[in-house]
Design a protein around this motif. Structure first.
Motif, mmCIF file in Angstrom:
data_model
loop_
_atom_site.group_PDB
_atom_site.id
_atom_site.type_symbol
_atom_site.label_atom_id
_atom_site.label_comp_id
_atom_site.label_asym_id
_atom_site.label_seq_id
_atom_site.Cartn_x
_atom_site.Cartn_y
_atom_site.Cartn_z
ATOM 1 N N PRO A 116 -58.857 -78.271 -80.921
ATOM 2 C CA PRO A 116 -60.253 -78.421 -80.348
ATOM 3 C C PRO A 116 -60.016 -79.091 -78.975
ATOM 4 O O PRO A 116 -59.028 -79.946 -78.683
ATOM 5 N N ALA A 117 -60.910 -78.620 -78.048
ATOM 6 C CA ALA A 117 -60.910 -79.314 -76.698
ATOM 7 C C ALA A 117 -61.669 -80.776 -76.825
ATOM 8 O O ALA A 117 -62.868 -80.902 -77.323
ATOM 9 N N ARG A 118 -60.824 -81.931 -76.789
ATOM 10 C CA ARG A 118 -61.517 -83.071 -76.600
ATOM 11 C C ARG A 118 -61.084 -83.937 -75.172
ATOM 12 O O ARG A 118 -60.292 -83.737 -74.816
ATOM 13 N N LEU A 167 -63.797 -75.024 -70.215
ATOM 14 C CA LEU A 167 -62.320 -75.042 -70.759
ATOM 15 C C LEU A 167 -62.513 -74.021 -72.048
ATOM 16 O O LEU A 167 -61.512 -73.343 -72.317
ATOM 17 N N ARG A 168 -63.489 -74.338 -72.982
ATOM 18 C CA ARG A 168 -63.502 -73.402 -74.090
ATOM 19 C C ARG A 168 -63.576 -71.843 -73.704
ATOM 20 O O ARG A 168 -63.026 -71.041 -74.394
ATOM 21 N N HIS A 175 -64.579 -64.932 -67.939
ATOM 22 C CA HIS A 175 -64.460 -64.607 -66.542
ATOM 23 C C HIS A 175 -65.429 -65.449 -65.979
ATOM 24 O O HIS A 175 -66.628 -65.170 -66.065
ATOM 25 N N LEU A 176 -65.196 -66.514 -65.307
ATOM 26 C CA LEU A 176 -66.090 -67.601 -64.611
ATOM 27 C C LEU A 176 -66.487 -67.278 -63.183
ATOM 28 O O LEU A 176 -65.531 -67.141 -62.392
ATOM 29 N N SER A 190 -58.269 -67.873 -66.933
ATOM 30 C CA SER A 190 -57.078 -68.695 -67.221
ATOM 31 C C SER A 190 -55.910 -68.325 -66.534
ATOM 32 O O SER A 190 -54.962 -69.346 -66.431
ATOM 33 N N ASN A 191 -55.930 -67.271 -65.750
ATOM 34 C CA ASN A 191 -54.957 -66.859 -64.721
ATOM 35 C C ASN A 191 -54.793 -67.267 -63.386
ATOM 36 O O ASN A 191 -53.672 -67.275 -62.718
#
Length: 245
Positions: A116-118, A167-168, A175-176, A190-191
């Motif tokens: 999990p992302a915390r 992030l998730r 692709h943002l 992510s790249n």
């Protein structure tokens, strides 16, 4: 059969390392450059009368060792996770540790995807270890949080619920891209980070992304939103313009 694990991933700005202990007492390690899956090593096999506790001790040691080497970015916070992958049965040898096995990159990849992302302040290595011991039914005593002096870390970056959400998405391969302003725009995966101007564009190096992030953060701190002002009013106030009465 599901496999319960505890682990983390640290980075130093260029390279990352991942350490994972499984319920069988194996220790899996992987390392590599940012943005790449990383190279998984042959797992360290179970040893001793209480192999899980031995390897958890190794995990604690790696946490302090690598932070001391400059791996102060917590890329994946310590977490106990139940994975769908299954480790091979141990092949015992009389009077010796089990037979050495091949690397298991699939286990590392699934842990990174499942952890999990915390945000900072909502995780701790000892919490994750205690959860792991509890999940596998091993004797456990919570040691309490490690004092800051014992596990030095660089100042944590600003973290918002929106950043956690993005992030998730990035970990899931999204692709943002931001809204186009004429021919200008940007995209993030992510790249990499890409700035666009019409059909042309440039992919930023990591140090350039870091510098851009620092500059934008400084601008936001210098220009907080004006209380009670609309977006256009706040823009006028920040630029020094005022509306005549």
């Amino acid at each position: 059969m599901p496999t319960t694990v505890v682990g983390f991933r640290l980075g130093n700005g260029m390279y990352q390392m991942t350490a994972i202990v499984t319920q069988t007492g194996r220790l899996h390690l992987a390392s590599g450059a940012y943005g790449l899956p990383g190279h998984a090593s042959k797992p360290k096999m179970p040893i001793g009368e209480h192999p899980v506790h031995v390897r958890v001790g190794d995990l604690r040691g790696l946490w302090g060792k690598y932070q001391g080497r400059g791996y102060t970015e917590v890329l994946v916070p310590p977490a106990c996770v139940c994975l769908e992958v299954t480790e091979a049965p141990l092949v015992e040898r009389a009077g010796a540790i089990p037979r050495q096995e091949a690397p298991f990159p699939e286990l590392v990849a699934e842990f990174i995807g499942a952890a999990p992302a915390r945000p900072p302040g909502q995780w701790d290595l000892e919490d994750a270890i205690y959860d792991f011991y509890t999940a596998i039914g091993a004797p456990a005593r919570h040691r309490g949080r490690v004092p800051a002096a014992a596990a030095p870390r660089a100042p944590a970056p600003a973290w918002t619920p929106r950043a956690a959400e993005l992030l998730r998405l990035l970990r899931g391969g999204a692709h943002l891209s931001g809204p186009r302003r004429g021919v200008l725009g940007y995209s993030v995966t992510s790249n990499g980070v890409r700035l666009r101007a019409g059909q042309a564009g440039v992919v930023l190096e990591r140090d350039e992304v870091s510098e851009l992030h620092a500059a934008l953060t400084a601008w936001l701190l210098l220009n907080p939103p004006a209380s009670g002002a609309t977006s256009s009013e706040a823009k006028d106030i920040r630029s020094g313009r005022t509306t005549p009465p």
